[in-house]
Design an enzyme around this catalytic site. Structure first.
Site, PDB file in Angstrom:
ATOM      1  N   HIS B 217       0.832  -1.194   0.000  1.00 16.48           N
ATOM      2  CA  HIS B 217       0.000   0.000   0.000  1.00 16.48           C
ATOM      3  C   HIS B 217       0.867   1.244   0.000  1.00 16.48           C
ATOM      4  O   HIS B 217       0.412   2.327   0.333  1.00 16.48           O
ATOM      5  CB  HIS B 217      -0.891   0.068   1.240  1.00 16.48           C
ATOM      6  CG  HIS B 217      -1.652  -1.178   1.513  1.00 16.48           C
ATOM      7  ND1 HIS B 217      -1.174  -2.169   2.320  1.00 16.48           N
ATOM      8  CD2 HIS B 217      -2.860  -1.594   1.068  1.00 16.48           C
ATOM      9  CE1 HIS B 217      -2.063  -3.148   2.382  1.00 16.48           C
ATOM     10  NE2 HIS B 217      -3.086  -2.830   1.621  1.00 16.48           N
ATOM     11  N   HIS B 407      -7.629   8.311   4.473  1.00 18.32           N
ATOM     12  CA  HIS B 407      -8.306   8.580   5.742  1.00 18.32           C
ATOM     13  C   HIS B 407      -9.499   9.497   5.547  1.00 18.32           C
ATOM     14  O   HIS B 407     -10.562   9.293   6.129  1.00 18.32           O
ATOM     15  CB  HIS B 407      -7.318   9.180   6.752  1.00 18.32           C
ATOM     16  CG  HIS B 407      -7.931   9.432   8.101  1.00 18.32           C
ATOM     17  ND1 HIS B 407      -8.248   8.406   8.955  1.00 18.32           N
ATOM     18  CD2 HIS B 407      -8.310  10.583   8.721  1.00 18.32           C
ATOM     19  CE1 HIS B 407      -8.790   8.925  10.065  1.00 18.32           C
ATOM     20  NE2 HIS B 407      -8.842  10.238   9.937  1.00 18.32           N
ATOM     21  N   GLY B 410     -12.366   7.647   3.790  1.00 19.13           N
ATOM     22  CA  GLY B 410     -12.885   6.621   4.695  1.00 19.13           C
ATOM     23  C   GLY B 410     -13.751   7.249   5.775  1.00 19.13           C
ATOM     24  O   GLY B 410     -14.860   6.775   6.073  1.00 19.13           O
ATOM     25  N   SER B 451      -9.762   3.113  10.763  1.00 17.55           N
ATOM     26  CA  SER B 451     -10.535   4.186  11.374  1.00 17.55           C
ATOM     27  C   SER B 451     -12.009   3.808  11.462  1.00 17.55           C
ATOM     28  O   SER B 451     -12.685   4.159  12.423  1.00 17.55           O
ATOM     29  CB  SER B 451     -10.353   5.500  10.616  1.00 17.55           C
ATOM     30  OG  SER B 451     -11.043   5.463   9.385  1.00 17.55           O
ATOM     31  N   GLY B 492      -7.224  -1.516  19.211  1.00 14.25           N
ATOM     32  CA  GLY B 492      -6.138  -1.095  18.320  1.00 14.25           C
ATOM     33  C   GLY B 492      -4.772  -1.519  18.805  1.00 14.25           C
ATOM     34  O   GLY B 492      -3.800  -1.472  18.051  1.00 14.25           O
ATOM     35  N   ARG B 549       6.583  -1.212  17.017  1.00 10.84           N
ATOM     36  CA  ARG B 549       5.161  -0.926  16.944  1.00 10.84           C
ATOM     37  C   ARG B 549       4.358  -2.143  16.527  1.00 10.84           C
ATOM     38  O   ARG B 549       4.796  -2.940  15.716  1.00 10.84           O
ATOM     39  CB  ARG B 549       4.912   0.176  15.928  1.00 10.84           C
ATOM     40  CG  ARG B 549       5.670   1.442  16.223  1.00 10.84           C
ATOM     41  CD  ARG B 549       5.124   2.049  17.501  1.00 10.84           C
ATOM     42  NE  ARG B 549       3.673   2.096  17.332  1.00 10.84           N
ATOM     43  CZ  ARG B 549       3.073   2.996  16.577  1.00 10.84           C
ATOM     44  NH1 ARG B 549       3.749   3.944  15.986  1.00 10.84           N
ATOM     45  NH2 ARG B 549       1.762   2.972  16.447  1.00 10.84           N
ATOM     46  N   ASP B 562      -0.810  12.938  13.162  1.00 11.66           N
ATOM     47  CA  ASP B 562      -1.476  11.714  12.729  1.00 11.66           C
ATOM     48  C   ASP B 562      -2.881  12.068  12.226  1.00 11.66           C
ATOM     49  O   ASP B 562      -3.603  12.852  12.870  1.00 11.66           O
ATOM     50  CB  ASP B 562      -1.564  10.757  13.913  1.00 11.66           C
ATOM     51  CG  ASP B 562      -2.337   9.513  13.550  1.00 11.66           C
ATOM     52  OD1 ASP B 562      -1.753   8.632  12.919  1.00 11.66           O
ATOM     53  OD2 ASP B 562      -3.550   9.453  13.854  1.00 11.66           O
ATOM     54  N   ALA B 563      -3.264  11.515  11.091  1.00 10.73           N
ATOM     55  CA  ALA B 563      -4.546  11.889  10.481  1.00 10.73           C
ATOM     56  C   ALA B 563      -5.716  11.505  11.380  1.00 10.73           C
ATOM     57  O   ALA B 563      -6.681  12.270  11.530  1.00 10.73           O
ATOM     58  CB  ALA B 563      -4.681  11.228   9.108  1.00 10.73           C
ATOM     59  N   GLY B 564      -5.627  10.324  11.984  1.00 13.11           N
ATOM     60  CA  GLY B 564      -6.706   9.874  12.864  1.00 13.11           C
ATOM     61  C   GLY B 564      -6.828  10.748  14.097  1.00 13.11           C
ATOM     62  O   GLY B 564      -7.935  11.040  14.580  1.00 13.11           O
TER      63      GLY B 564
END
Lengths: 587, 587
Positions: B217, B407, B410, B451, B492, B549, B562-564
């Site tokens: 991706h 993001h 979505g 998300s 998560g 991670r 961070d987009a979220g």
């Protein structure tokens, strides 16, 4: 673009080697290509397909039960040579004769045609068949001039399935004719592929535009339009195909069709499915029953971004053949009743074995005169190879204006191989005629493509005329050039004014004949003829294209000489340099 | 780039529709994906695979006899929702239980895990299994954190072939574990794909360079090197894989391996064959026996230019399963003894039928207080959808720095679906809790991806805490936020400092609890909590990435929030606007 390669000149050979290594369950390599690993069942017609590399799974990926018995694999975008095709066909032949099948391109027509003649001479019954499905490449009334694209698959498959049923050669050929007559394709494209070792694509389409009716080697399309939505693209493709129904189909409603939505390389699967969704809907609205559709990459052009739609209008017989099982590296369908082991690896035609390689012919005796002339021939072939080496990039650039840009490397492969074969033959004691015919075969075999076939014919005509006994007088050389001129016109189907090498070869041969007849020495006569060739080559840049051409590739842009014409002029001049010191003795 | 689409938001759905239309011989569409056209044989374990769209033939192209029984198909590069997976699994289930299989990505782990829980609640025995073959994505000692790439195929196939043999669920799972433990992949890439509707690729690699170890991706690779020759590329891939042999394999010599050379989309077949030629030679030199190699496009990333090599080290059992027949749209091998018709379309587990769609649950009764609060909830969800609409491009841009740039779309799909579901539920008389849980399911179902799962959990936790009876006091809302915070951390697997939305949700919930506990009215408390969320979101741009991670996707570039985290902060602020006019009455 193509990024992963070693020596670009070795690309096609290495790809074939890797392909065969990965697919031993289906194929075994032979000189010139591959045949089924399990061989051709005794007495079955062998369907041998082929074409240039760069179109996988066409052609090698379609060899296996229910489909082809062998594939002759040429260089990148270049026809396999007649020698390669003959070798594959002999390995695939099992006593039932051979049907040679290919897309309708000038180089393929030449080489497969020559291969059929040589197979006949070998005692193998052989027929040829060119697929002509691309409706954008010629008008309906000239459908025999259309090129073959993804319609190759259903036409090959129909013929091969008929062969699998045990039909004789004439009937297998009739099936191919019927399938081809009922198969139509139409394509669109967004960008061209970049060949191994090249640094730019064969063609580009402006952003947010698409080319309509483009060929699979970057041949010009019939128009350019705004980039469509997926649904609009589907409608365009379906509309074009429904507008030209084959004889015997009066309306789409109630008809059955095999449907192939083919990606050329970079239009990926999900995109194809989005387009297919609408294709299926539109065909359904038109009353067409879709039979065993295929959506995927079946005839590609490296990473070209394009898509084509193919319909084969089915009758009961064609439907049976389309639905029949197949088991090949890239196309598998259904299941066979009998295990693969029942196929026999060797023909039962009385000979017991088939050689992959035609046996070496013995070297004919040569006179001292001819041996001396053979030295001059070798020098001339060496000069030709040197000239081609020097001009290889220029020839590629010129060819790229209207063709696929491979004229330079094709000529280089051919001229180098010819020089090598000539050196070997000369070392073994061959006369001038045999040095030339050996060089001719090597050129055609290694160069592939149209120019390979034509240069093979030129050298062969010269060699046959000169022979291995008499001293090659100027008159005899001129007669050889006249033979070569006639052979190229016969093979290529082109005449003066078609903006091909014929425009140069004819005045060259005519001038040479006239000059030698008037008593000029060979070198002087050749100089005059080479001058005529140079003028004629330059003139090919200015002629208007002629309508109704036999060669789908050959529409040239104005202002650029034809690459084949230009290289011929360069070569005649290079040979003159070799003749000069000898001319006093050779009159 | 992807050029042929209609509405980009409908791309995945339309692709699935077209795929199913083209492959009726193998699959039938159900809500959320496809199952085998012939159904799952009674009592057989159903192997249900899945993942985002854009990887064809993964995942829908691998459904058929000998391979998967069903595939849940998410949006572009986004996990299918738990609801979709549950729907496909229920349609594929035939009494033998379900094994859910997918590549190891955060979103897939979440949704497949939730689906397994819901299936258990439905009375269907279900297990999950994540493939972890990509050795570049984590160190050997953290192999469970590795992502799944082309190794999906041999691991799926081993488990499915075991299911086909009639093994029970626990043993099918054990086969998957063994196959995965012995499967390793490594990839290289030259350019990223361009998603439908996007105008630039996910990533670029400088000309004449390649990225090593890149994900499918556009996840960052582990290095960049000069563009190799085909032989050098083969050597790089083979060397990396031979350097990390699985437990039980001490040296390559004498071992057998399934070999997959996978093209990501634009590295075409002939290139792959040139590389494979050397791969086969190098493995042969190392003494490895290659079993049934596959060279082609098996797990793609639209038109990404890249290639990966996968080895599955075979023992006798795994070799038997790898060699077993398969008949799917995109992967066919060998032949089955019994005809396909012997498979039964319906389970024989006593129920007689399987519903594609879980039945609608009845609407719980609601108090007047809760109905009034439900109006506020609907207003809040409407504000959320509006805010997400306004910021959709900004969120995409931020996400593209380190993720796949989806993001924004979505979140838009999720928030829009949540608002619609809430409107419907409110119109039917639902209380605040049910409006929120209906919105939660809709968000998770339509948004897909990580998300989507997390926002589904947030709304569900709030809804469950608020219920449909009591008036939602400020304390109760704060308790719901605390539940949501806990649920997101649990699902998560991330903690504060991991630079995810958790960094924002935890201080938000903590501040809200503290503020309401100190007696502030909801609007005022929320204002304070939203401020904390905004500060925390900004801080995610400055934290150093944390080592080891759990989420392969989550390494962020410094300087970009961070987009979220950012979208969560925007949403808390938007909701505050809805709470303001009501605050005097709600303390």
């Amino acid at each position: 673009m193509t990024r992963l390669f070693n020596d670009p000149a070795a690309f096609a050979d290495e790809a074939l080697e890797g392909f065969a290594a990965a697919h031993r369950r289906w194929v075994r390599p032979v000189t010139g290509g591959v045949v089924r690993a399990g061989g051709t069942p005794a007495g079955q017609v062998a369907v041998v397909i082929g074409g240039g590399s760069g179109h996988y799974p066409a052609f090698s990926g379609l060899v296996g039960r229910g489909l082809a018995h062998g594939a002759a694999v040429g260089n990148v975008f270049a026809s396999p040579s007649a020698q390669q095709i003959r070798s594959v066909a002999r390995a695939a032949h099992a006593g039932g004769g051979v049907l040679l099948m290919y897309g309708n391109y000038a180089g393929d027509v030449l080489h497969f045609g020559q291969a059929a003649e040589r197979l006949a001479a070998d005692g193998v019954e052989a027929r040829t068949f060119a697929v002509t499905d691309d409706i954008s490449s010629a008008a309906p009334e000239e459908s025999a001039k259309r090129r073959g694209i993804a319609g190759d698959l259903p036409v090959f498959k129909a013929a091969a399935a008929a062969a699998e049923q045990g039909l004789p050669l004439a009937e297998v050929l009739a099936v191919a004719e019927r399938a081809n007559a009922r198969t139509r394709s139409f394509g669109i494209a967004f960008s061209g592929c970049t060949l191994p070792g090249a640094d730019h694509p064969l063609f580009t389409v402006p952003e947010a535009r698409m080319a309509v009716g483009l060929g699979i080697h970057g041949e010009p399309g019939i128009g350019e339009e705004a980039l469509p939505t997926a649904d609009e693209a589907a409608r365009l493709l379906v509309t074009h195909l429904l507008a030209e129904l084959p004889d015997g189909v009066t309306a789409p409603a109630g008809e059955r069709a095999a449907v192939i939505l083919n990606g050329l390389g970079s239009v990926k699967y999900e995109e194809l499915f989005v387009v297919y969704r609408k294709v299926a809907e539109l065909l359904g609205d038109a009353g067409v029953e879709i039979v065993d559709p295929e959506v995927g990459e079946l005839v590609t052009s490296f990473d070209m971004a394009g898509v084509s739609l193919t319909l084969t209008w089915l009758d009961d017989r064609l439907e049976e053949l389309w639905r029949a099982p197949a088991d090949t590296p890239a196309y598998r369908k259904g299941a066979f009743g009998a295990p693969e082991a029942e196929a026999v690896a060797r023909p039962a035609d009385g000979t017991g074995t088939v050689a992959d390689e035609p046996a070496d012919e013995a070297l004919p005796d040569a006179s001292e005169d001819s041996r001396r002339a053979a030295g001059t021939v070798l020098a001339a072939l060496t000069a030709i190879a040197g000239t081609v080496d020097t001009h290889v990039e220029e020839l590629g650039r010129i060819d790229a204006v209207a063709g696929d840009g491979d004229h330079g490397i094709g000529m280089q492969r051919g001229a180098t191989a010819a020089r090598q074969a000539a050196t070997t033959a000369y070392g073994l004691g061959a006369g001038a005629g045999t040095v030339l015919t050996r060089a001719a075969d090597a050129w055609a075999d290694k160069a592939g493509g149209t120019s390979g076939a034509l240069w093979g014919s030129i050298l062969r005509a010269l060699g046959t005329t000169l022979g291995d006994q008499e001293a090659p007088s100027a008159d005899r050389v001129a007669a050889g050039a006249a033979e070569a001129s006639a052979a190229v016109r016969r093979l290529g189907g082109a005449e003066v004014g078609d903006r091909t090498m014929v425009d140069v070869l004819v005045p060259f041969a005519d001038t040479l004949s006239a000059a030698t007849a008037s008593g000029l020495a060979l070198a002087e006569a050749w100089d005059r003829a080479a001058g005529a060739a140079e003028s004629a080559a330059a003139a090919t840049a200015e002629l208007l294209p002629r309508k109704g051409r036999a060669r789908p590739h050959a529409e040239k842009s104005l202002g650029t000489p034809d690459a084949g014409a230009h290289s011929l002029a360069l070569i005649t001049r290079a040979v003159h340099g070799v003749l000069l010191p000898h001319s006093p003795n050779q009159h």
